[in-house]
Design a protein around this motif. Structure first.
Motif, short mmCIF file in Angstrom:
data_model
loop_
_atom_site.label_atom_id
_atom_site.label_comp_id
_atom_site.label_asym_id
_atom_site.label_seq_id
_atom_site.Cartn_x
_atom_site.Cartn_y
_atom_site.Cartn_z
N ILE A 290 -9.48 -16.94 -36.08
CA ILE A 290 -10.62 -17.70 -35.56
C ILE A 290 -10.76 -19.11 -36.14
O ILE A 290 -9.86 -19.40 -37.39
CB ILE A 290 -12.05 -17.18 -35.65
N ILE A 291 -10.95 -20.24 -35.26
CA ILE A 291 -11.21 -21.45 -35.89
C ILE A 291 -12.48 -21.78 -35.64
O ILE A 291 -13.33 -21.35 -34.35
CB ILE A 291 -10.57 -22.55 -35.20
N ILE A 292 -13.39 -22.17 -36.51
CA ILE A 292 -14.95 -22.26 -36.41
C ILE A 292 -15.05 -23.78 -36.61
O ILE A 292 -14.81 -24.55 -37.39
CB ILE A 292 -15.84 -21.78 -37.47
N CYS B 17 -14.47 -20.66 -32.11
CA CYS B 17 -15.90 -20.41 -32.05
C CYS B 17 -16.69 -21.78 -32.21
O CYS B 17 -16.26 -22.40 -33.38
CB CYS B 17 -16.14 -19.50 -33.41
N THR B 18 -17.38 -22.21 -31.50
CA THR B 18 -18.20 -23.26 -31.54
C THR B 18 -19.61 -23.28 -31.86
O THR B 18 -20.21 -22.55 -31.09
CB THR B 18 -17.85 -24.28 -30.32
N LEU B 19 -20.11 -23.84 -32.71
CA LEU B 19 -21.36 -23.69 -33.25
C LEU B 19 -22.14 -25.28 -33.06
O LEU B 19 -23.31 -25.47 -33.38
CB LEU B 19 -21.53 -23.34 -34.68
N GLY B 20 -21.51 -26.04 -32.44
CA GLY B 20 -22.13 -27.49 -32.39
C GLY B 20 -21.82 -28.01 -31.05
O GLY B 20 -21.32 -27.32 -30.06
N PRO B 21 -21.77 -29.32 -31.01
CA PRO B 21 -21.40 -30.00 -29.53
C PRO B 21 -19.91 -29.79 -29.53
O PRO B 21 -19.23 -29.58 -30.59
CB PRO B 21 -21.68 -31.46 -30.03
N VAL C 46 -5.80 -20.29 -25.68
CA VAL C 46 -6.62 -19.78 -26.32
C VAL C 46 -6.90 -18.40 -26.08
O VAL C 46 -7.20 -18.19 -24.82
CB VAL C 46 -7.72 -20.82 -26.38
N ARG C 47 -7.41 -17.45 -27.02
CA ARG C 47 -7.74 -15.97 -26.52
C ARG C 47 -9.11 -16.19 -25.91
O ARG C 47 -9.40 -15.55 -24.59
CB ARG C 47 -7.81 -15.02 -27.77
N GLU C 48 -9.95 -16.92 -26.39
CA GLU C 48 -11.55 -16.78 -25.90
C GLU C 48 -12.16 -17.93 -26.66
O GLU C 48 -11.73 -18.19 -28.03
CB GLU C 48 -12.20 -15.82 -26.51
N LEU C 49 -13.20 -18.42 -26.22
CA LEU C 49 -13.96 -19.50 -26.83
C LEU C 49 -15.35 -18.93 -26.73
O LEU C 49 -15.98 -18.75 -25.68
CB LEU C 49 -14.08 -20.92 -26.19
N VAL C 50 -15.72 -18.61 -27.93
CA VAL C 50 -17.06 -18.20 -28.20
C VAL C 50 -18.16 -19.09 -28.73
O VAL C 50 -18.00 -19.79 -29.50
CB VAL C 50 -17.05 -16.90 -29.03
N MET C 51 -19.15 -19.50 -27.70
CA MET C 51 -19.82 -20.68 -28.24
C MET C 51 -21.42 -20.39 -28.04
O MET C 51 -21.88 -19.51 -27.45
CB MET C 51 -19.58 -21.78 -27.06
N MET C 52 -22.15 -21.23 -29.11
CA MET C 52 -23.60 -21.35 -29.05
C MET C 52 -23.95 -22.65 -28.09
O MET C 52 -23.62 -23.35 -28.63
CB MET C 52 -24.20 -20.99 -30.41
N GLY C 53 -24.60 -22.22 -27.02
CA GLY C 53 -24.91 -23.44 -26.27
C GLY C 53 -25.65 -23.18 -24.95
O GLY C 53 -25.50 -22.05 -24.61
#
Ligand code: BDR
Ligand code: CA
Length: 311
Positions: free
Chosen positions: A4-6, A123-127, A145-152
């Motif tokens: 993962i990349i965060i 993994c995105t936790l911001g803009p 990319v396997r998947e982008l899991v995001m909070m938003g």
């Protein structure tokens, strides 16, 4: 182990997400951390990422600085929630570890193109500025990319920075629109989920009882973070947004939702940054995201507490 990349803008809840990831080396291989401007300006989010790394004994972790501003718009920050530093609530030394010289956007492109196709999760936790810029630089990452899991985002729950928009999407709606149009498989953790995860006193008490330094610092951060919601809404605790992204990677069964179409409003002044979620599939538009709606809150806090105890 999932690679993962965060991408993050700490933020106390971002910090909690990083702690959850660092505590889970059996499941997660963190290739790098990218700072993005969001809750506070980039110089502070970069500092805060490194503070969390050092607190957790991760000073070898590669940290990259990304975009200083949204793609098109003037920067909007959230000191009213997170404090002047973005990570108010605990006294910690200034970080001594360095930032890598490579730009975060280059790091994302290079890593996704180098690693086997379908192996890297973002993994995105911001803009979403850094990811959108990476897509612009090398559109081929979308297919790798396997998947982008995001909070938003938010739908039935509405917005938290305007009545229509959630902060991460509102800050850079053009970036979010590019990401949702990219074809990358998306898992979205909206306010509908995160508002079910209040840092209630009994939950925080269990983290405090761990008695370790990282747990103690996290409790300090949460005490600061939750005061915004407690004062404004009279709730017991504040919503723990960003750790949902990491929790999903560890225990997807905690979450449930629906695969549907999501479009981002970029034109209307009143509703800019709104995530238009076609939950009832009335538009005929192609589903482009797994939109979560429910979470097992006790299971989530059990996981967080158990993992923070490992740090
Ligand atoms: C999101 O905005 C930020 O304030 C939090 O860190 C979270 O990523 C919630 O709307
Ligand atoms: Ca965040």
């Amino acid at each position: 182990r999932r690679k993962i990349i965060i991408d993050t803008d700490p933020g106390q809840d971002d910090a909690a997400a990083l702690m959850l990831a660092f505590a889970s080396p059996d499941e997660l291989d963190v290739l790098g951390l990218c700072a993005v401007a969001g809750n506070v300006p980039l110089s502070l989010t970069s500092r805060n990422v490194r503070i969390v790394c050092e607190l957790c004994g991760q000073s070898d972790m590669p940290v990259f600085e990304g975009a200083m501003h949204p793609i098109l718009r003037k920067q909007v920050t959230a000191e009213h929630v997170h404090g002047r530093t973005g990570l108010d609530g605990a006294e910690l030394p200034e970080p001594t570890m360095a930032v890598r010289s490579q730009h975060a956007v280059d790091f994302i492109v290079e890593t996704v193109m180098r690693e086997p196709a379908g192996s890297v999760t973002l993994c995105t936790l911001g803009p979403l500025t850094n990811v959108a810029l990476a897509l612009q630089m090398e559109p081929a990452i979308a297919g790798r990319v396997r998947e982008l899991v995001m909070m938003g985002g938010g739908f039935f729950e509405g917005g938290n920075i305007t009545p229509a928009a959630e902060f991460n999407i509102y800050v850079d709606p053009e970036a979010a629109a590019a990401v949702f149009a990219s074809g990358i498989p998306i898992v979205m953790m909206p306010l509908d989920v995160t508002h079910q995860l209040l840092t209630r006193k009994d939950r925080v008490a269990r983290i405090a009882a761990l008695g370790t330094r990282p747990a103690q610092v996290l409790v300090g951060w949460l005490a600061f973070f939750e005061r915004f919601d407690e004062e404004k809404y009279g709730s017991d605790g504040g919503p723990l947004h960003d750790p949902t992204v990491i929790a999903y990677l560890l225990k997807p069964e905690l979450f449930s939702g629906r695969h549907c179409n999501v479009e981002i409003e970029t034109q209307s002044e009143l509703t800019v940054g709104m995530t238009v979620v076609d939950w009832w599939r009335v538009s005929g538009r192609k589903p482009n995201a797994m939109v979560m709606r429910h979470v097992d809150a006790d299971g989530f806090f059990d996981l967080l507490t158990e993992r923070v105890g490992r740090l």
